[in-house]
Design an enzyme around this catalytic site. Structure first.
Site, short mmCIF file in Angstrom:
data_model
loop_
_atom_site.label_atom_id
_atom_site.label_comp_id
_atom_site.label_asym_id
_atom_site.label_seq_id
_atom_site.Cartn_x
_atom_site.Cartn_y
_atom_site.Cartn_z
CG HIS A 1 9.26 -8.34 12.29
ND1 HIS A 1 9.81 -8.13 13.53
CD2 HIS A 1 8.65 -9.56 12.34
CE1 HIS A 1 9.55 -9.17 14.30
NE2 HIS A 1 8.85 -10.05 13.61
CD GLN B 1 15.46 -9.42 4.95
OE1 GLN B 1 16.67 -9.55 4.76
NE2 GLN B 1 14.59 -10.32 4.56
CG HIS C 1 12.45 -13.09 13.46
ND1 HIS C 1 12.28 -12.87 14.82
CD2 HIS C 1 12.07 -14.36 13.24
CE1 HIS C 1 11.83 -13.96 15.38
NE2 HIS C 1 11.69 -14.89 14.46
#
Length: 108
Positions: free
Chosen positions: A77, A79, A81
């Protein structure tokens, strides 16, 4: 995944979120015709995303040395984001330029 990796993932999320917010504020400033503020917010976005990228680079270096700690949903998540925030910043640059050109054309 251990607490250290969770901390790293949340640092990436934090810095990426800050960068994304600044990029959105930059777009809004450009829509309002405040290009000085838009440029300042873009700079701020770049600085925050650079911090997130630095944390990511540390992870990559550990992985390259064989010291990787595994992958978790939180890390994935973070990465995702970061990449979304970086893309938004790039698009903000283009959107702001379009607003700038529109204003120049209206003034001429």
């Amino acid at each position: 995944m251990n607490d250290k990796m969770n901390e790293i993932a949340f640092q990436i999320i934090l810095f990426a979120g800050n960068g994304k917010s600044s990029a959105m504020e930059a777009i809004q400033a450009a829509k309002d015709g405040d290009f000085k503020e838009a440029d300042a917010k873009l700079k701020e976005a770049g600085e925050e995303l650079s911090k997130a990228h630095g944390v990511q680079t540390e992870l990559l270096q550990e992985e390259a040395k064989g010291e990787g700690k595994g992958v978790s949903v939180i890390l994935v998540h973070s990465q995702d984001h970061l990449m979304t925030a970086m893309t938004l910043r790039d698009l903000a640059v283009e959107i702001i330029e379009l607003h700038r050109l529109r204003k120049e054309e209206a003034e001429s």
